[in-house]
Design an enzyme around this catalytic site. Structure first.
Site, short mmCIF file in Angstrom:
data_model
loop_
_atom_site.label_atom_id
_atom_site.label_comp_id
_atom_site.label_asym_id
_atom_site.label_seq_id
_atom_site.Cartn_x
_atom_site.Cartn_y
_atom_site.Cartn_z
N HIS A 31 0.83 -1.21 0.00
CA HIS A 31 0.00 0.00 0.00
C HIS A 31 0.87 1.26 0.00
CE1 HIS A 31 -3.98 -1.94 1.10
NE2 HIS A 31 -3.11 -2.93 1.17
N ASP A 75 -5.93 5.75 2.14
CA ASP A 75 -6.12 4.35 1.75
C ASP A 75 -7.55 3.90 2.04
OD1 ASP A 75 -3.93 1.91 1.33
OD2 ASP A 75 -5.86 1.26 2.15
#
Ligand code: UDP
Length: 480
Positions: free
Chosen positions: A21, A121
């Site tokens: 990520h 995110d």
């Protein structure tokens, strides 16, 4: 603050703390900064240190803002700041819980620095509320393809898996172009029947936050999956921007080398080895930053690789049991000696982009994490798909059935982290199909065409390039 070309946009980027990520968000920071956007990457102190190393000498418009993760309060070991390094995956729900405790610190930072938007995110659904309180848009970074987003959503909404009689019976994903079929065994654990309650509740929050955020930024490019991008936008009604492949914003060798973690191999040594190999003769085997295999599976891969007769680079990440019993000799006897010059084994982190982009690399055995998949596409290499968990079975379908640039090794079952078992014959066969057979050559040609399109997309006036422009203009219009 206003610059010569108008007002300077300031974005907060907030990646989930795991390499799969953080890496694309760091790339994104570089991309936006190269277009004059001021970037603040919000993360924790230890991740700040590793991110600043991988930023290398990047743009001075990028800043880091470390927030202290209350690990101990959330029941985690002290200084546990990255999901990749959790002692056990069972701690993942606690890790998610710890990140929610960052809320007050984030709010305070937003009030102090007053950015114009926050791109956080998907695993931080709570940032919708924080952004709303401050009065700025919250964008979501969803680190996978439009294809996977659509597949996931259509399965969630229409529940076709509930109409099959067994875990192995195939069902069609409704409304998804391409007649894509899956089995229940290959579904990510998003079905509340199959998983712990806390996690399903968390996923429901993630879904809800996606439908009510300002929009979604996707690491993909239009020409790769136009039909699915249109479907995501028009059928699911999501506002989104395709701005990838983000990995292509790394153009300097030093940036490529320092991407992610510290490599377990000297880059010059790795390049020297690759330089000594013939064009398209090496198969690169890597399962991302999280997936782990046990000794039995590792041995099967070793034997399958040897039997395939191909030269290879194999990145090994071992499970806990193997790490604890380091002395256990799971490699077949005399393997490393026999493979001298033929196979390069990297234990730990590999400089993946450097390897994939080398002309000697002719195939990629991948777990189908989206970053790796897209990096394979951008490098123009055909793939052997070996999904493990997350949304990787969807990515496999995209690669093998839609783009037709890969063959499936034949994994049947979704697991969380430790891979399902695949025998040596299947490993050998899939590698030979990609590396030796005519269909492999056809896949390589198609893959190369996608790689050209990928480069075009991020180049001046390409689709992703123009989308970044459009996003910046839109955010400025909201801000000033
Ligand atoms: N990666 C790398 N070297 C490694 C393992 C992974 O550079 O040895 C990088 C890879 O290039 C990709 C990321 O780590 O950018 C992994 O992300 P992906 O989505 O493929 O899988 P995940 O690790 O999230 O399962």
């Amino acid at each position: 603050m206003c610059s010569q070309n108008g007002c300077e946009l300031h974005m907060f980027l907030f990646p989930f703390m795991a390499h799969g990520h953080m890496i694309p968000i760091i790339d994104m920071a570089k991309l936006f900064a190269s277009r004059g956007v001021k970037i603040t990457i919000v993360t924790t102190p230890l991740n700040s240190i590793s991110i600043s190393k991988s930023l290398h000498n990047s743009n001075s418009l990028i800043h880091l803002l470390p927030l202290k993760l209350p690990s101990v309060e959330a029941g985690l070991p002290d200084a546990c700041e990255n999901a990749d390094s959790l002692p056990s995956l069972h701690l993942l729900p606690k890790f998610f819980a710890a990140t929610t405790l960052l809320q007050d610190q984030l709010e305070h930072a937003l009030l102090q620095y007053r950015p114009h938007c926050i791109l956080a995110d998907m695993f931080f659904p709570w940032t919708n509320d924080v952004a709303a309180k401050i009065g700025i848009p919250r964008l979501i970074f969803q680190g996978t393809s439009c294809f996977s987003h659509c597949a996931l959503e259509f399965i969630r909404i229409h529940e076709p898996h509930k109409r099959v009689l067994s875990d192995t019976e195939h069902f069609l994903i409704p409304y998804l172009p391409g007649d894509i079929k899956l089995t229940k065994m290959q579904l990510p654990a998003l079905d509340p029947e199959n998983i712990e309650n806390e996690f399903s509740k968390f996923i429901a929050k993630v879904d809800e936050s996606v439908s009510c955020c300002y929009g979604v930024v996707v690491n993909s490019f239009y020409e790769l999956e136009a039909e699915y991008a249109d479907c995501y936008r028009d059928v699911l009604g999501r506002k989104m921007w395709l701005i990838g492949p983000l990995s292509l914003c790394n153009t300097e060798t030093q940036e490529i080398i320092h991407r992610g973690r510290e490599s377990a191999i000297d880059e010059d040594e790795c390049l020297k080895w690759l330089d000594s190999q013939k064009l398209n003769s090496v198969v690169y085997v890597c399962f991302g930053s999280l997936a782990k295999f046990n000794s039995v599976q590792l041995k099967e891969i070793a034997i399958g690789l040897e039997a395939s007769g191909q030269n290879f680079i194999w990145v090994i990440r071992k499970g806990k049991e193997e790490e604890e019993a380091e002395e256990r000799n799971w490699l077949p006897e005399g393997y490393e000696q026999r493979m001298e010059g033929k196979g390069l084994i990297i234990r730990g982190w590999a400089p993946q982009l450097l390897i994939l982009d080398h002309p000697a690399v002719g195939g990629f055995v991948t777990h189908c994490g989206w970053n790796s998949t897209l990096e394979g596409v951008a490098a123009g290499v055909p793939m052997v798909t070996w999904p493990v968990g997350a949304e990787q079975f969807y990515n496999e379908k995209l690669v093998t059935e839609v783009l037709k640039i890969g063959v499936a090794v034949g994994v049947q079952k979704w697991v969380k982290i430790v891979g399902d078992f695949v025998g040596r014959e299947a490993v050998e066969k899939a590698i030979r199909r990609v590396m030796e057979e005519e269909e492999g050559e056809e896949m390589r040609n198609r893959a190369r065409k996608f790689a050209e399109k990928a480069k075009k997309a991020v180049g001046e006036d390409g689709s992703s390039y123009l989308t970044v422009d459009a996003l910046i203009v839109e955010l400025k219009s909201l801000a000033f």
